[in-house]
Design a protein around this motif. Structure first.
Motif, short mmCIF file in Angstrom:
data_model
loop_
_atom_site.label_atom_id
_atom_site.label_comp_id
_atom_site.label_asym_id
_atom_site.label_seq_id
_atom_site.Cartn_x
_atom_site.Cartn_y
_atom_site.Cartn_z
N LEU A 106 0.76 -1.22 0.02
CA LEU A 106 -0.07 -0.06 -0.07
C LEU A 106 0.98 1.31 0.01
CD1 LEU A 106 -2.84 1.37 0.27
CD2 LEU A 106 -2.57 1.14 2.84
N SER A 107 1.85 1.22 0.70
CA SER A 107 2.75 2.36 0.77
C SER A 107 3.49 2.59 -0.42
CB SER A 107 3.66 2.26 1.96
OG SER A 107 4.75 1.34 1.90
N GLU A 108 3.86 1.83 -1.16
CA GLU A 108 4.70 1.59 -2.39
C GLU A 108 3.49 2.32 -3.38
OE1 GLU A 108 6.11 -2.18 -3.07
OE2 GLU A 108 7.74 -1.96 -1.41
N VAL A 109 2.37 1.55 -3.35
CA VAL A 109 1.40 2.03 -4.30
C VAL A 109 0.98 3.58 -4.23
CG1 VAL A 109 -0.87 1.57 -5.33
CG2 VAL A 109 0.57 -0.20 -4.88
N GLU A 110 0.86 3.96 -2.85
CA GLU A 110 0.63 5.61 -2.86
C GLU A 110 1.66 6.28 -3.22
OE1 GLU A 110 0.05 5.59 1.38
OE2 GLU A 110 -2.21 5.20 1.29
N ILE A 120 -5.62 5.13 -9.98
CA ILE A 120 -6.42 5.14 -8.70
C ILE A 120 -6.98 3.77 -8.53
CG2 ILE A 120 -8.60 5.73 -9.99
CD1 ILE A 120 -7.84 7.22 -6.45
N THR A 121 -7.33 3.10 -9.51
CA THR A 121 -7.76 1.48 -9.32
C THR A 121 -6.62 0.84 -8.54
OG1 THR A 121 -8.92 1.78 -11.45
CG2 THR A 121 -8.63 -0.47 -10.55
N ASP A 122 -5.49 1.12 -8.85
CA ASP A 122 -4.23 0.39 -8.31
C ASP A 122 -4.20 0.67 -6.99
OD1 ASP A 122 -3.50 -0.90 -10.62
OD2 ASP A 122 -2.23 0.60 -11.11
N LEU A 123 -4.33 2.07 -6.56
CA LEU A 123 -4.42 2.52 -5.26
C LEU A 123 -5.62 1.83 -4.18
CD1 LEU A 123 -3.25 4.10 -3.15
CD2 LEU A 123 -4.67 6.09 -3.74
N LEU A 124 -6.58 1.92 -4.86
CA LEU A 124 -7.86 1.29 -4.18
C LEU A 124 -8.00 -0.23 -3.96
CD1 LEU A 124 -10.81 3.26 -5.95
CD2 LEU A 124 -9.78 3.73 -3.74
N ASN A 125 -7.14 -0.87 -5.00
CA ASN A 125 -6.90 -2.30 -4.92
C ASN A 125 -5.85 -2.68 -3.75
OD1 ASN A 125 -8.65 -3.11 -7.00
ND2 ASN A 125 -7.10 -3.23 -8.64
N ALA A 126 -4.82 -1.85 -3.67
CA ALA A 126 -3.93 -2.06 -2.62
C ALA A 126 -4.81 -1.71 -0.96
CB ALA A 126 -2.76 -1.01 -2.84
N ARG A 127 -5.39 -0.72 -1.12
CA ARG A 127 -6.26 -0.41 0.26
C ARG A 127 -7.26 -1.68 0.42
NH1 ARG A 127 -7.29 6.12 -0.52
NH2 ARG A 127 -5.33 6.63 0.10
#
Length: 171
Positions: A106-110, A120-127
């Motif tokens: 999550l921190s890497e994707v952020e 944003i989809t990648d960020l939401l998937n990580a969350r």
């Protein structure tokens, strides 16, 4: 077995009683005393004693086997509870490791999202993955508490009243 054998032994019974009886205006009072004795000596049983003794021995053997079986079942239940408790610990460790990895991801994707490298989809998937990992850890911890209770029950150390109060005070 001893009770069955005792039924075929001679039996002696004795009774002594006394009393005072008086009928006013008709008879004077008098003391009465009674004594009785009875002796019972079994003579013929027509093989009844032999059959009842065999039945008593069989019942005794069945009770011993049932006791051994129950002991084995209790030992098995304790072993299974301990094994499930160890598995519960492993699930907690696995869930914690999964949460660590999800937090790192999550921190890497952020960071990548803020740099414009991820959507944003990648960020939401990580969350979502991070939230699932947290939920998995909470479930593993709650399952472990249930397994502790089952283990304590299996070993006979479950004291529901006091332990429930202690657990509620801790939380």
């Amino acid at each position: 077995k001893k009770l069955t054998r005792a039924a075929y032994l001679p039996q002696l019974g004795a009774q002594v009683s006394y009393g005072y009886s008086e009928v006013p205006d008709i008879a004077e009072g008098s003391w009465n005393m009674n004594a009785m004795a009875q002796l019972s000596v079994p003579v013929f049983h027509w093989r009844e004693k032999k059959h009842k003794m065999q039945q008593a021995e069989i019942n005794e053997q069945m009770a011993i086997l049932e006791l051994e079986n129950t002991r084995e079942l209790v030992t098995l239940e304790i072993s299974q509870a301990r094994l499930k408790l160890e598995e519960g610990l492993e699930r907690i460790q696995l869930a914690r490791k999964s949460l660590e990895e999800a937090s790192e991801t999550l921190s890497e994707v952020e960071v990548s999202y803020n740099a414009g490298l991820n959507t944003i989809t990648d960020l939401l998937n990580a969350r979502v993955a991070h939230q699932r990992s947290e939920a998995s850890l909470v479930k593993a911890l709650s399952d472990y508490e249930v397994l502790i209770t089952k283990w304590l029950k299996a070993i006979g150390q479950l004291n529901t009243g006091q332990q429930a109060q202690q657990n509620n005070e801790e939380f």
